[in-house]
Design an enzyme around this catalytic site. Structure first.
Site, PDB file in Angstrom:
ATOM      1  N   LYS A 203       4.647  -5.332   9.396  1.00 33.48           N
ATOM      2  CA  LYS A 203       4.249  -4.184   8.570  1.00 33.48           C
ATOM      3  C   LYS A 203       3.627  -3.097   9.437  1.00 33.48           C
ATOM      4  O   LYS A 203       2.739  -3.361  10.237  1.00 33.48           O
ATOM      5  CB  LYS A 203       3.243  -4.641   7.512  1.00 33.48           C
ATOM      6  CG  LYS A 203       2.690  -3.510   6.653  1.00 33.48           C
ATOM      7  CD  LYS A 203       1.632  -4.038   5.700  1.00 33.48           C
ATOM      8  CE  LYS A 203       1.072  -2.921   4.833  1.00 33.48           C
ATOM      9  NZ  LYS A 203       0.299  -1.930   5.617  1.00 33.48           N
TER      10      LYS A 203
ATOM     11  N   TYR B  92     -12.595   5.987  -1.348  1.00 30.66           N
ATOM     12  CA  TYR B  92     -12.017   4.862  -0.619  1.00 30.66           C
ATOM     13  C   TYR B  92     -10.528   4.726  -0.923  1.00 30.66           C
ATOM     14  O   TYR B  92      -9.707   4.542  -0.011  1.00 30.66           O
ATOM     15  CB  TYR B  92     -12.736   3.561  -0.968  1.00 30.66           C
ATOM     16  CG  TYR B  92     -12.153   2.367  -0.232  1.00 30.66           C
ATOM     17  CD1 TYR B  92     -12.508   2.099   1.082  1.00 30.66           C
ATOM     18  CD2 TYR B  92     -11.227   1.534  -0.846  1.00 30.66           C
ATOM     19  CE1 TYR B  92     -11.964   1.029   1.771  1.00 30.66           C
ATOM     20  CE2 TYR B  92     -10.674   0.452  -0.168  1.00 30.66           C
ATOM     21  CZ  TYR B  92     -11.045   0.210   1.141  1.00 30.66           C
ATOM     22  OH  TYR B  92     -10.482  -0.853   1.811  1.00 30.66           O
TER      23      TYR B  92
ATOM     24  N   HIS C 233       0.735   3.159   7.005  1.00 27.50           N
ATOM     25  CA  HIS C 233      -0.508   2.737   6.354  1.00 27.50           C
ATOM     26  C   HIS C 233      -0.995   3.785   5.349  1.00 27.50           C
ATOM     27  O   HIS C 233      -2.200   3.972   5.141  1.00 27.50           O
ATOM     28  CB  HIS C 233      -1.597   2.445   7.383  1.00 27.50           C
ATOM     29  CG  HIS C 233      -2.492   1.305   7.022  1.00 27.50           C
ATOM     30  ND1 HIS C 233      -2.177  -0.002   7.291  1.00 27.50           N
ATOM     31  CD2 HIS C 233      -3.700   1.254   6.378  1.00 27.50           C
ATOM     32  CE1 HIS C 233      -3.150  -0.795   6.864  1.00 27.50           C
ATOM     33  NE2 HIS C 233      -4.076  -0.063   6.302  1.00 27.50           N
TER      34      HIS C 233
ATOM     35  N   TYR D 259      -4.139  -9.695   8.669  1.00 26.24           N
ATOM     36  CA  TYR D 259      -4.777  -8.932   9.736  1.00 26.24           C
ATOM     37  C   TYR D 259      -5.022  -9.931  10.856  1.00 26.24           C
ATOM     38  O   TYR D 259      -5.758 -10.903  10.677  1.00 26.24           O
ATOM     39  CB  TYR D 259      -6.105  -8.334   9.264  1.00 26.24           C
ATOM     40  CG  TYR D 259      -5.970  -7.031   8.511  1.00 26.24           C
ATOM     41  CD1 TYR D 259      -5.357  -5.935   9.097  1.00 26.24           C
ATOM     42  CD2 TYR D 259      -6.464  -6.898   7.216  1.00 26.24           C
ATOM     43  CE1 TYR D 259      -5.230  -4.740   8.413  1.00 26.24           C
ATOM     44  CE2 TYR D 259      -6.347  -5.707   6.521  1.00 26.24           C
ATOM     45  CZ  TYR D 259      -5.727  -4.629   7.130  1.00 26.24           C
ATOM     46  OH  TYR D 259      -5.600  -3.451   6.447  1.00 26.24           O
TER      47      TYR D 259
ATOM     48  N   SER E 190      -4.243  -9.170   0.546  1.00 24.22           N
ATOM     49  CA  SER E 190      -4.741  -8.794   1.866  1.00 24.22           C
ATOM     50  C   SER E 190      -5.685  -9.850   2.420  1.00 24.22           C
ATOM     51  O   SER E 190      -6.427 -10.503   1.672  1.00 24.22           O
ATOM     52  CB  SER E 190      -5.471  -7.453   1.777  1.00 24.22           C
ATOM     53  OG  SER E 190      -6.159  -7.158   2.976  1.00 24.22           O
TER      54      SER E 190
ATOM     55  N   THR F  63       0.339  -7.209   9.735  1.00 25.72           N
ATOM     56  CA  THR F  63       0.027  -5.790   9.878  1.00 25.72           C
ATOM     57  C   THR F  63      -0.140  -5.412  11.340  1.00 25.72           C
ATOM     58  O   THR F  63      -0.976  -5.974  12.047  1.00 25.72           O
ATOM     59  CB  THR F  63      -1.244  -5.431   9.084  1.00 25.72           C
ATOM     60  OG1 THR F  63      -0.949  -5.526   7.693  1.00 25.72           O
ATOM     61  CG2 THR F  63      -1.707  -4.013   9.397  1.00 25.72           C
TER      62      THR F  63
ATOM     63  N   GLN G  71      -0.736 -10.970   3.360  1.00 25.66           N
ATOM     64  CA  GLN G  71      -0.796 -10.039   4.479  1.00 25.66           C
ATOM     65  C   GLN G  71      -1.821 -10.519   5.483  1.00 25.66           C
ATOM     66  O   GLN G  71      -2.950 -10.858   5.113  1.00 25.66           O
ATOM     67  CB  GLN G  71      -1.160  -8.635   3.987  1.00 25.66           C
ATOM     68  CG  GLN G  71      -1.382  -7.605   5.085  1.00 25.66           C
ATOM     69  CD  GLN G  71      -2.866  -7.463   5.454  1.00 25.66           C
ATOM     70  OE1 GLN G  71      -3.743  -7.928   4.746  1.00 25.66           O
ATOM     71  NE2 GLN G  71      -3.129  -6.816   6.570  1.00 25.66           N
TER      72      GLN G  71
ATOM     73  N   ARG H 108      -3.732   6.397   6.348  1.00 28.63           N
ATOM     74  CA  ARG H 108      -5.133   6.001   6.465  1.00 28.63           C
ATOM     75  C   ARG H 108      -5.541   5.658   7.891  1.00 28.63           C
ATOM     76  O   ARG H 108      -6.710   5.371   8.141  1.00 28.63           O
ATOM     77  CB  ARG H 108      -5.410   4.799   5.554  1.00 28.63           C
ATOM     78  CG  ARG H 108      -5.295   5.145   4.079  1.00 28.63           C
ATOM     79  CD  ARG H 108      -5.260   3.899   3.205  1.00 28.63           C
ATOM     80  NE  ARG H 108      -6.541   3.226   3.074  1.00 28.63           N
ATOM     81  CZ  ARG H 108      -7.500   3.568   2.225  1.00 28.63           C
ATOM     82  NH1 ARG H 108      -7.367   4.632   1.438  1.00 28.63           N
ATOM     83  NH2 ARG H 108      -8.619   2.869   2.142  1.00 28.63           N
TER      84      ARG H 108
END
Length: 383
Positions: free
Chosen positions: A256, A30, A280, A135, A112, A161, A133, A283
């Protein structure tokens, strides 16, 4: 830091090797993997390594100054922690460890949206060093509530993001059996059992959960949570959305995951205070150019009007110096800090901070740079 620890783990790579021996295979895959065949990850590191700087040796005795200011906050170093989701899979309570390290060393820690601790837990630990951050939630009520929770708990800066319109395929993770919730199989149990330090710490702290998002669901069923994340987070970002977030967040805000000059220019035009050049960490899209290769063009286009942040592929103080020399104002690292916590647990955040600062100071001394602003002058002259 005890000398034996410093001698055993003098670099991020040495911590990476130790982390691989200490956490289960699925947790290792991961944190360490990218997407596709890993081409983007390799390009990130190879492109950074290709950036050379010219040493100036005859400078007398001096001590490089690594301090800097960003968004009206003073930091002891020009680097911080990038947001990482599902953090406790690598090491339980990793967010707490890194938040405390950030407070102690005065650098930013970015929590996050998909972290395994809530803003209410982590914010007070950062002592003013916390960033959040986002999402982007599709539901504006959830978005506004997340922003309010971040603000109320001391997070000063927002990173929105952009580079996850859909989850990357991350084939190595799929093959390793990385699932949410964890699929309990004999292989998974065996992989956990042969990593007793991780297994004991996880049993003590509990199975990783997305605690910051549990407010928006009834109950704590991880399958429900995974469905919620898939349906609610990401896939909705457009310029109207970014303008709404700009209006709703009172503090500094950065976009970002910017690789394209036109997107950087438009973000600045709608009031974003920073551009974070990043792919990223390889990823998401394996065909992306190396982040460092596009940094100069974005700096040239908008660097005089906004702060430039950078991540992707950074593994040490020399890489930080390279990014700063090419025009970045600040550098964030994700994997490096996660390798440290995975390798050393509670001591990992402090040790990574010391490695990076010591490496940066050493390289600045080699280059004859008393301050961070002098790094750009050490780029090779073109003819």
């Amino acid at each position: 830091m005890p000398p034996n620890l410093t001698n055993r783990y003098p670099s991020i790579e040495s911590l990476r090797q130790r982390a691989r021996q200490r956490i289960p295979f699925f947790a290792w895959e991961y944190v360490d993997s990218g997407t596709g065949n890993g081409g983007c990850m390799r390009r990130n590191q190879e492109a950074l390594e290709s950036v050379t700087l010219v040493p100036h040796y005859i400078k007398g005795v001096f001590q490089p100054d690594t301090s800097t200011s960003l968004f009206d906050v003073d930091y002891n170093v020009p680097f911080g922690v990038s947001p990482v989701g599902l953090t406790a899979l690598m090491w339980p309570r990793a967010e707490r460890i890194l938040a405390k390290a950030a407070a102690d060393h005065r650098f930013p820690y970015t929590l996050s949206t998909a972290a395994t601790e809530a803003p209410e837990t982590i914010g007070p630990l950062t002592n003013g060093m916390g960033w959040f951050q986002l999402y982007p939630p599709r539901d504006p009520k959830i978005r506004r509530d997340l922003l309010l929770r971040a603000k109320d708990n001391g997070f000063t800066t927002l990173l929105v993001t952009a580079d996850v319109p859909v989850a990357g395929r991350r084939e190595r993770q799929v093959q390793a059996g990385v699932t949410v919730p964890p699929r309990v199989t004999p292989l998974m149990l065996w992989r956990s059992a042969i990593r007793p330090a991780w297994a004991f710490a996880t049993l003590k702290s509990g199975i990783p959960r997305f605690r910051g998002l549990e407010k928006y669901l009834d109950g704590r069923d991880m399958r429900d949570m995974l469905t919620f994340i898939g349906q609610e987070l990401g896939g909705s970002l457009d310029w109207e959305y970014l303008q709404a977030v700009r209006q709703e967040w009172e503090g500094p805000i950065a976009l970002k995951g910017v690789i394209d000059v036109e997107e950087a220019e438009r973000a600045v035009s709608i009031g974003y205070d920073g551009i974070m050049v990043s792919n990223h960490g390889g990823r998401q899209f394996d065909g992306s150019p190396a982040a460092i290769s596009v940094l100069p063009s974005i700096v040239s286009a908008v660097g005089d009007r906004t702060a430039i942040l950078f991540d992707s592929g950074v593994r040490g103080g020399l890489d930080i110096a390279r990014a700063l020399a090419l025009g970045a104002d600040f550098v964030l690292l994700g994997r490096a800090f996660m390798y440290g916590v995975s390798a050393l647990g509670d001591r990992g955040g402090d040790h990574v901070a010391r490695i990076l600062k010591d490496d940066l100071v050493n390289n600045m001394t080699q280059l004859g740079c008393r301050s961070l602003s002098e790094l750009a002058s050490r780029l090779p002259k073109t003819t």
